[in-house]
Design a protein around this motif. Sequence first.
Motif, short mmCIF file in Angstrom:
data_model
loop_
_atom_site.label_atom_id
_atom_site.label_comp_id
_atom_site.label_asym_id
_atom_site.label_seq_id
_atom_site.Cartn_x
_atom_site.Cartn_y
_atom_site.Cartn_z
N UNK A 201 -1.52 4.03 2.72
CA UNK A 201 -1.05 2.65 2.53
C UNK A 201 -1.18 1.80 3.79
N UNK A 202 -1.33 2.44 4.95
CA UNK A 202 -1.52 1.67 6.18
C UNK A 202 -2.84 0.90 6.17
N UNK B 145 7.61 9.10 10.11
CA UNK B 145 8.25 7.79 10.20
C UNK B 145 7.98 7.10 11.53
N UNK B 146 7.52 7.85 12.54
CA UNK B 146 7.21 7.22 13.82
C UNK B 146 6.05 6.24 13.72
N UNK B 147 5.27 6.34 12.65
CA UNK B 147 4.18 5.39 12.43
C UNK B 147 4.67 4.05 11.91
N UNK C 77 9.92 9.10 0.71
CA UNK C 77 8.72 9.53 1.43
C UNK C 77 8.01 8.32 2.01
N UNK C 78 8.02 8.21 3.33
CA UNK C 78 7.45 7.06 4.04
C UNK C 78 6.44 7.54 5.07
N UNK C 79 5.30 6.87 5.13
CA UNK C 79 4.21 7.33 6.01
C UNK C 79 3.97 8.81 5.74
#
Length: 307
Positions: free
Chosen positions: A81-82, A122-124, A151-153
């Motif tokens: 998604x980035x 999540x650090x992204x 759920x993220x990144x």
Amino acid sequence: MLRWVRRQLETAYERQLRRSVSGAPAHVAVIQDGNRRYASKQGGEASDGHREGAKTTERVLDWCDEIGVEELTLYTFSTENFERPDHEREALFDLLENKLYEFADAERVHDSGVCIRAIGDVQQLPPRVREAIDYAERQTGDYDNFVLNIALAYGGRNELLGAARDVAREVESGNLDPADISVETIESRLYARPLRDVDLIIRTGGDERTSNFLPWHANGNEAAVFFCTPYWPEFSKIDFLRAVRTYESRAQSFRQAKVQRALALVRAVGGVELDEARSVLHKFAEYVPDSATVEEIEGGDERQTTK
């Protein structure tokens, strides 16, 4: 008139489905697909679809609570998604930030003892989203009645790769013997707090693939999978109950297969070996259908083997 009739039929069908559901999967994982396509169909922007999808998420939490699901994992933002356009990505980050703070302060979350936590790299994520994650996790970290994983990144391969690298570093440093590597060794390096094995994966939007979602906890547990065509904002309670029914059918088939394998063993032996075979069958007692006891199956099978 036709709309009223349709609503009445849907209500009746929903009641029928609810009566047919006798249990619940402990851990449900959802791939929330179709927000952008829903928005396009409605003539709106992608952000409109994500906002409508967030409303569906809140309804799903209610449905999980109603039938006794203990853990829910939502595939909210993948590493792919980035690559979306900046304006769309930033609008999604805005929504995530706002919803995390909103959920963390919601009375229903605290009254129900919901633990909110993020999984993924999540650090992204932008600092403002990470701060919202920290806030939600601090506010709800002591609860354990229900777990909501966001759920993220997230990328399943990256998750397993990271765990493998951690194990390799410990082996290289001499802090871990390769002979001691176990399932628990890997799981402890995936998340600070363990996830339950996934029982059911739901994917909306029409695609029939699991998109690298929770491979360790879902594939390893042979989770049931339910694909459906409605976009995530359109996902209904009927769809949810049909998914749970799919899980129950899969679980029943799995139990029956174990029983049949045990019975095949009993049929294959006789004489003094029959007592040993019976002891094996008793180990499968929990998988015997409710309509028959182990003793009844043994008795019937003994008659068959002594003819």
